[in-house]
Design a protein around this motif. Structure first.
Motif, PDB file in Angstrom:
ATOM      1  N   GLN B  40       0.839  -1.204   0.000  1.00  7.81           N
ATOM      2  CA  GLN B  40       0.000   0.000   0.000  1.00  7.81           C
ATOM      3  C   GLN B  40       0.874   1.255   0.000  1.00  7.81           C
ATOM      4  OE1 GLN B  40      -2.764  -0.550   3.267  1.00  7.81           O
ATOM      5  NE2 GLN B  40      -3.597  -2.397   2.345  1.00  7.81           N
ATOM      6  N   CYS B  41       1.972   1.208   0.731  1.00  6.77           N
ATOM      7  CA  CYS B  41       2.926   2.324   0.717  1.00  6.77           C
ATOM      8  C   CYS B  41       3.453   2.566  -0.686  1.00  6.77           C
ATOM      9  CB  CYS B  41       4.114   2.038   1.617  1.00  6.77           C
ATOM     10  SG  CYS B  41       3.733   2.097   3.348  1.00  6.77           S
ATOM     11  N   LEU B  42       3.790   1.521  -1.367  1.00  2.00           N
ATOM     12  CA  LEU B  42       4.314   1.666  -2.717  1.00  2.00           C
ATOM     13  C   LEU B  42       3.316   2.366  -3.618  1.00  2.00           C
ATOM     14  CD1 LEU B  42       6.086  -1.771  -3.267  1.00  2.00           C
ATOM     15  CD2 LEU B  42       7.116   0.446  -2.783  1.00  2.00           C
ATOM     16  N   VAL B  43       2.068   1.945  -3.526  1.00  2.00           N
ATOM     17  CA  VAL B  43       1.028   2.573  -4.337  1.00  2.00           C
ATOM     18  C   VAL B  43       0.906   4.056  -3.974  1.00  2.00           C
ATOM     19  CG1 VAL B  43      -1.457   2.636  -4.770  1.00  2.00           C
ATOM     20  CG2 VAL B  43      -0.262   0.451  -4.723  1.00  2.00           C
ATOM     21  N   LEU B  44       0.979   4.341  -2.708  1.00  2.00           N
ATOM     22  CA  LEU B  44       0.890   5.724  -2.241  1.00  2.00           C
ATOM     23  C   LEU B  44       2.003   6.573  -2.845  1.00  2.00           C
ATOM     24  CD1 LEU B  44      -1.104   7.054  -0.281  1.00  2.00           C
ATOM     25  CD2 LEU B  44       0.563   6.738   1.533  1.00  2.00           C
ATOM     26  N   ILE B  45       3.210   6.050  -2.798  1.00  2.09           N
ATOM     27  CA  ILE B  45       4.356   6.799  -3.311  1.00  2.09           C
ATOM     28  C   ILE B  45       4.248   6.994  -4.820  1.00  2.09           C
ATOM     29  CG2 ILE B  45       6.845   6.704  -3.670  1.00  2.09           C
ATOM     30  CD1 ILE B  45       7.038   5.302  -0.941  1.00  2.09           C
ATOM     31  N   ILE B  46       3.860   5.944  -5.511  1.00  2.00           N
ATOM     32  CA  ILE B  46       3.698   6.034  -6.963  1.00  2.00           C
ATOM     33  C   ILE B  46       2.688   7.123  -7.313  1.00  2.00           C
ATOM     34  CG2 ILE B  46       2.881   4.844  -9.032  1.00  2.00           C
ATOM     35  CD1 ILE B  46       5.278   3.469  -8.234  1.00  2.00           C
ATOM     36  N   LEU B  47       1.566   7.117  -6.602  1.00  2.00           N
ATOM     37  CA  LEU B  47       0.519   8.091  -6.900  1.00  2.00           C
ATOM     38  C   LEU B  47       0.951   9.504  -6.556  1.00  2.00           C
ATOM     39  CD1 LEU B  47      -2.716   6.215  -5.863  1.00  2.00           C
ATOM     40  CD2 LEU B  47      -2.126   7.094  -8.122  1.00  2.00           C
ATOM     41  N   ASN B  48       1.736   9.610  -5.521  1.00  2.00           N
ATOM     42  CA  ASN B  48       2.226  10.936  -5.129  1.00  2.00           C
ATOM     43  C   ASN B  48       3.186  11.486  -6.192  1.00  2.00           C
ATOM     44  OD1 ASN B  48       2.409  13.053  -3.091  1.00  2.00           O
ATOM     45  ND2 ASN B  48       4.536  12.384  -2.869  1.00  2.00           N
ATOM     46  N   ASP B  49       4.004  10.620  -6.730  1.00  5.08           N
ATOM     47  CA  ASP B  49       4.986  11.058  -7.736  1.00  5.08           C
ATOM     48  C   ASP B  49       4.397  11.185  -9.134  1.00  5.08           C
ATOM     49  OD1 ASP B  49       6.820  11.029  -5.741  1.00  5.08           O
ATOM     50  OD2 ASP B  49       7.806   9.169  -6.329  1.00  5.08           O
ATOM     51  N   ASN B  50       3.338  10.435  -9.407  1.00  7.04           N
ATOM     52  CA  ASN B  50       2.784  10.423 -10.759  1.00  7.04           C
ATOM     53  C   ASN B  50       1.279  10.628 -10.727  1.00  7.04           C
ATOM     54  OD1 ASN B  50       4.988   8.325 -10.218  1.00  7.04           O
ATOM     55  ND2 ASN B  50       5.229   8.630 -12.407  1.00  7.04           N
TER      56      ASN B  50
END
Lengths: 146, 146
Positions: B40-50
DNA sequence: ATTATTTATTTGATATATCAAACAAATTTG
DNA sequence: CAAATTTGTTTGATATATCAAATAAATAAT
């Protein structure tokens, strides 16, 4: 050297690598044995090489949780790859044995496993493989002692 | 160089490495944010960056199945990390946005992610990390073209 | 413009991961 | 020996992995 996302680090390359490897393993296994998974194969091989091993040891060898092993074995018993009895010398343990189907499957799968490894590591020298192993063990040790 | 079991090969070292790394990641994340998983963290970071990235792209970036992404996002919406709306420019897509909670969480997690990587790779030189990455990519390419 | 194909996402079914709690058998302690 | 602890396994709950099938919207082809 590093892409924009955190997924550009070597640690994600590790994750990607194991996923791609598991994919070709599963694909090649399917060609020979239709109803078995990579993890079930691992359990089968472990049991074939180490008769009478307790589940907890299987778990350690393939880096899995005891609960996972319980469930994997359950499915393998259902599919007639294994039999399970209570170990009379220690009634907490279960005695796991390959059935005839299990043994035949081992024979079918052994060359597949060799092929999988050969495919994955093709083009790497022995020195490179050893180095890779060394670097990975360093990471493992970093994580464990953190 | 190789142990008795097939699990003694470098390919299983790769598996072990990623599992140990995920363990310390989860452990360190838990200290700061109680109700979130590594994925879930990974998805969060991806969405924050892109911003505005479609799910299918998220899946590619973190090597996951579309179905998995759907379910991960579902849980994140439930836990108020994300909002999801239909993308009006292409109604097949969903528009995913971080909530305030999501944004605050990013702030909390960023140093944790850096720490995790630093911990895992401690003692490795840049050259070694690059080499590791190169060897792993070779394996990935072997698997993909097999 | 209707049909066919492709694309993005979802859903169902099954397998595995992880943690915590439960259990029973074995072992250790007092 | 009885109580406390440890060990091997199981079970429950929740998250993720994988594949296939189902949708629905967008695009291409006739």
């Amino acid at each position: 050297m590093q892409k924009k996302t955190p997924t550009g680090t070597v640690l994600y390359t590790i994750e990607q690598t194991i996923k791609e490897y598991r994919k070709i393993c599963q694909k090649n296994i399917q060609k020979v044995v239709g109803d078995i998974t990579v993890d079930q194969c691992l359990v089968l091989i472990i049991l074939n090489d180490n008769a009478g091993i307790p589940q907890i040891e299987i778990a350690k060898l393939i880096f899995k949780d005891n609960a996972s092993i319980t469930r994997i074995i359950e499915l393998m018993v259902q599919k007639d790859y294994l039999t399970r009895e209570v170990d009379e010398s220690d009634k907490r343990k279960s005695k796991l044995l390959l059935t005839e189907k299990g043994q035949k499957t081992i024979v079918l799968l052994t060359p597949i496993f060799k092929l999988n490894r050969k495919t994955a590591l093709s083009g790497l020298t022995l020195d490179e493989i050893e180095l890779l192993d060394k670097l990975l063990h360093k990471i493992i040790s970093n994580c464990k002692t953190s």
